[in-house]
Design a protein around this motif. Sequence first.
Motif, mmCIF file in Angstrom:
data_model
loop_
_atom_site.group_PDB
_atom_site.id
_atom_site.type_symbol
_atom_site.label_atom_id
_atom_site.label_comp_id
_atom_site.label_asym_id
_atom_site.label_seq_id
_atom_site.Cartn_x
_atom_site.Cartn_y
_atom_site.Cartn_z
ATOM 1 N N GLU A 215 9.697 0.612 -9.543
ATOM 2 C CA GLU A 215 10.600 -0.278 -8.815
ATOM 3 C C GLU A 215 10.133 -0.479 -7.382
ATOM 4 O OE1 GLU A 215 14.713 0.842 -11.250
ATOM 5 O OE2 GLU A 215 14.128 1.977 -9.461
ATOM 6 N N ARG A 216 9.661 0.587 -6.765
ATOM 7 C CA ARG A 216 9.153 0.474 -5.389
ATOM 8 C C ARG A 216 7.963 -0.485 -5.319
ATOM 9 N NH1 ARG A 216 9.343 5.953 -1.888
ATOM 10 N NH2 ARG A 216 11.408 6.679 -2.484
ATOM 11 N N LYS A 217 7.086 -0.413 -6.319
ATOM 12 C CA LYS A 217 5.917 -1.292 -6.320
ATOM 13 C C LYS A 217 6.349 -2.756 -6.360
ATOM 14 C CE LYS A 217 2.596 1.758 -6.198
ATOM 15 N NZ LYS A 217 1.842 2.171 -7.373
ATOM 16 N N VAL B 146 -6.445 -10.316 -2.680
ATOM 17 C CA VAL B 146 -7.423 -9.264 -2.936
ATOM 18 C C VAL B 146 -6.643 -8.080 -3.487
ATOM 19 C CG1 VAL B 146 -9.162 -7.716 -1.975
ATOM 20 C CG2 VAL B 146 -8.926 -10.049 -1.072
ATOM 21 N N MET B 147 -6.963 -7.661 -4.710
ATOM 22 C CA MET B 147 -6.286 -6.542 -5.353
ATOM 23 C C MET B 147 -7.260 -5.402 -5.591
ATOM 24 S SD MET B 147 -4.580 -6.193 -9.166
ATOM 25 C CE MET B 147 -3.264 -7.363 -8.900
ATOM 26 N N VAL B 148 -6.900 -4.225 -5.114
ATOM 27 C CA VAL B 148 -7.650 -3.012 -5.427
ATOM 28 C C VAL B 148 -7.025 -2.367 -6.655
ATOM 29 C CG1 VAL B 148 -8.081 -0.640 -4.679
ATOM 30 C CG2 VAL B 148 -8.479 -2.536 -3.098
ATOM 31 N N THR B 149 -7.853 -1.995 -7.612
ATOM 32 C CA THR B 149 -7.362 -1.295 -8.792
ATOM 33 C C THR B 149 -8.426 -0.317 -9.275
ATOM 34 O OG1 THR B 149 -6.441 -1.559 -11.017
ATOM 35 C CG2 THR B 149 -8.207 -3.056 -10.400
ATOM 36 N N HIS B 150 -8.010 0.646 -10.088
ATOM 37 C CA HIS B 150 -8.959 1.589 -10.686
ATOM 38 C C HIS B 150 -9.267 1.254 -12.133
ATOM 39 C CE1 HIS B 150 -8.009 4.654 -7.407
ATOM 40 N NE2 HIS B 150 -9.320 4.575 -7.428
ATOM 41 N N HIS B 151 -8.486 0.338 -12.730
ATOM 42 C CA HIS B 151 -8.594 0.122 -14.162
ATOM 43 C C HIS B 151 -8.705 -1.360 -14.496
ATOM 44 C CE1 HIS B 151 -7.527 4.323 -14.626
ATOM 45 N NE2 HIS B 151 -6.467 4.120 -13.864
ATOM 46 N N SER C 69 0.847 -1.185 0.000
ATOM 47 C CA SER C 69 0.000 0.000 0.000
ATOM 48 C C SER C 69 0.882 1.234 0.000
ATOM 49 C CB SER C 69 -0.924 0.033 1.226
ATOM 50 O OG SER C 69 -0.188 0.300 2.402
ATOM 51 N N ALA C 70 0.325 2.362 -0.424
ATOM 52 C CA ALA C 70 1.071 3.610 -0.421
ATOM 53 C C ALA C 70 1.443 4.015 0.998
ATOM 54 C CB ALA C 70 0.239 4.698 -1.093
ATOM 55 N N ALA C 71 0.531 3.777 1.946
ATOM 56 C CA ALA C 71 0.815 4.139 3.340
ATOM 57 C C ALA C 71 1.983 3.333 3.888
ATOM 58 C CB ALA C 71 -0.428 3.919 4.193
ATOM 59 N N LEU C 72 2.042 2.041 3.557
ATOM 60 C CA LEU C 72 3.154 1.214 4.008
ATOM 61 C C LEU C 72 4.449 1.656 3.345
ATOM 62 C CD1 LEU C 72 4.361 -1.177 5.511
ATOM 63 C CD2 LEU C 72 3.621 -2.656 3.634
ATOM 64 N N LEU D 208 -3.140 -6.352 -2.263
ATOM 65 C CA LEU D 208 -2.412 -5.479 -3.181
ATOM 66 C C LEU D 208 -3.245 -4.225 -3.444
ATOM 67 C CD1 LEU D 208 -1.329 -8.218 -5.764
ATOM 68 C CD2 LEU D 208 0.059 -7.277 -3.900
ATOM 69 N N ASP D 209 -2.732 -3.074 -3.022
ATOM 70 C CA ASP D 209 -3.447 -1.817 -3.209
ATOM 71 C C ASP D 209 -2.854 -1.079 -4.406
ATOM 72 O OD1 ASP D 209 -5.073 0.345 -2.942
ATOM 73 O OD2 ASP D 209 -4.284 1.010 -0.998
ATOM 74 N N GLU D 210 -3.533 -1.157 -5.531
ATOM 75 C CA GLU D 210 -3.133 -0.494 -6.771
ATOM 76 C C GLU D 210 -1.666 -0.756 -7.117
ATOM 77 O OE1 GLU D 210 -4.753 3.470 -7.550
ATOM 78 O OE2 GLU D 210 -5.537 3.428 -5.505
ATOM 79 N N PRO D 211 -1.282 -2.012 -7.313
ATOM 80 C CA PRO D 211 0.132 -2.324 -7.537
ATOM 81 C C PRO D 211 0.700 -1.754 -8.827
ATOM 82 C CG PRO D 211 -1.234 -4.247 -7.975
ATOM 83 C CD PRO D 211 -2.126 -3.219 -7.332
ATOM 84 N N ALA D 212 -0.147 -1.423 -9.807
ATOM 85 C CA ALA D 212 0.357 -0.891 -11.077
ATOM 86 C C ALA D 212 0.170 0.612 -11.208
ATOM 87 C CB ALA D 212 -0.330 -1.602 -12.250
ATOM 88 N N ALA D 213 -0.320 1.278 -10.163
ATOM 89 C CA ALA D 213 -0.529 2.728 -10.235
ATOM 90 C C ALA D 213 0.801 3.452 -10.369
ATOM 91 C CB ALA D 213 -1.265 3.210 -8.989
ATOM 92 N N GLY D 214 0.863 4.419 -11.255
ATOM 93 C CA GLY D 214 2.069 5.209 -11.428
ATOM 94 C C GLY D 214 3.170 4.519 -12.192
ATOM 95 N N VAL D 215 2.870 3.370 -12.798
ATOM 96 C CA VAL D 215 3.860 2.601 -13.543
ATOM 97 C C VAL D 215 3.654 2.858 -15.040
ATOM 98 C CG1 VAL D 215 4.762 0.291 -14.003
ATOM 99 C CG2 VAL D 215 3.895 0.861 -11.724
ATOM 100 N N ASP D 216 4.756 3.033 -15.794
ATOM 101 C CA ASP D 216 4.605 3.297 -17.227
ATOM 102 C C ASP D 216 4.027 2.079 -17.944
ATOM 103 O OD1 ASP D 216 6.781 1.531 -18.344
ATOM 104 O OD2 ASP D 216 8.068 2.874 -17.202
#
Length: 269
Positions: free
Chosen positions: A156-158, A207-212, A92-95, A175-183
């Motif tokens: 890379e962080r993801k 369980v994966m959260v995604t927007h797309h 997650s982004a918070a982690l 997994l909280d938006e694992p591909a967010a911000g990735v090219d």
Amino acid sequence: MIEGLDTGDDVVIRLKDLTILRGGLRILDGINWTVYEGQQWIVLGQNGAGKTTLLELLSASMQPTTGSAELLGQALGYTDIFELKPRIGLTSAALADRLPAGETVLDVVMTASYAIVGRWRERYESSDHARAHALLAQLGVSHLSTRTFGTLSEGERKRVQIARALMPDPELLLLDEPAAGVDLGGREDLVGRLGDMVQQPGAPTSVMVTHHLEEIPAGYSHAMLLRAGRIFAAGPLADVLTPANLSQTFGVPLGVYRYGDRWGARLLR
């Protein structure tokens, strides 16, 4: 249908009449949801629908205001979360914000064995080093093992976070938006690796959260649509990801398409 089909396997997640209040607002409201061992779930919904709060709950980082939550056979509020947390892998982004910027990638991954953030006095065996290196290789970032976490790109962080989440061999992976911000290229490579991972024998329930829809890896079996803190639809992927369901969930007319094992959506004009 708002639950996974009972396959006869063990229950990994069971939420009953669950509500979470924050500042008088119902972030999650009347959630009834069951996830069985071996299922792989996608969670979609508008911003503010309650997706991140749901993952916080599933990571044993909060308790329901009302109702009940059972994770891996343990009821939240009646179990030792320090024993439960190592059985759950989380990105997650918070982690990510809590991970020490000056710590090496290898140490960032290995500290997950103790469900801690940052090296202290714990000791690691050669088998821990070997597992961390193998996971970094599985995610395509073995060459980063000696780099410090703060020098990595977002993509890379993801990947390092996912390796970290897998380090304790979790029974539940979040997994909280694992591909967010990735090219685009990085996204496609990562989605492919995640698809391969969840289809391996013995893969954890996830369980994966995604927007797309484009970020849904092959191998995911179920989906939940959240709208204003409530479950709008949940069940097998093909039953849930329909134009009607998605259009009502996101409030715009959407068309849905499939290309092999991958999904996509477009605005209808």
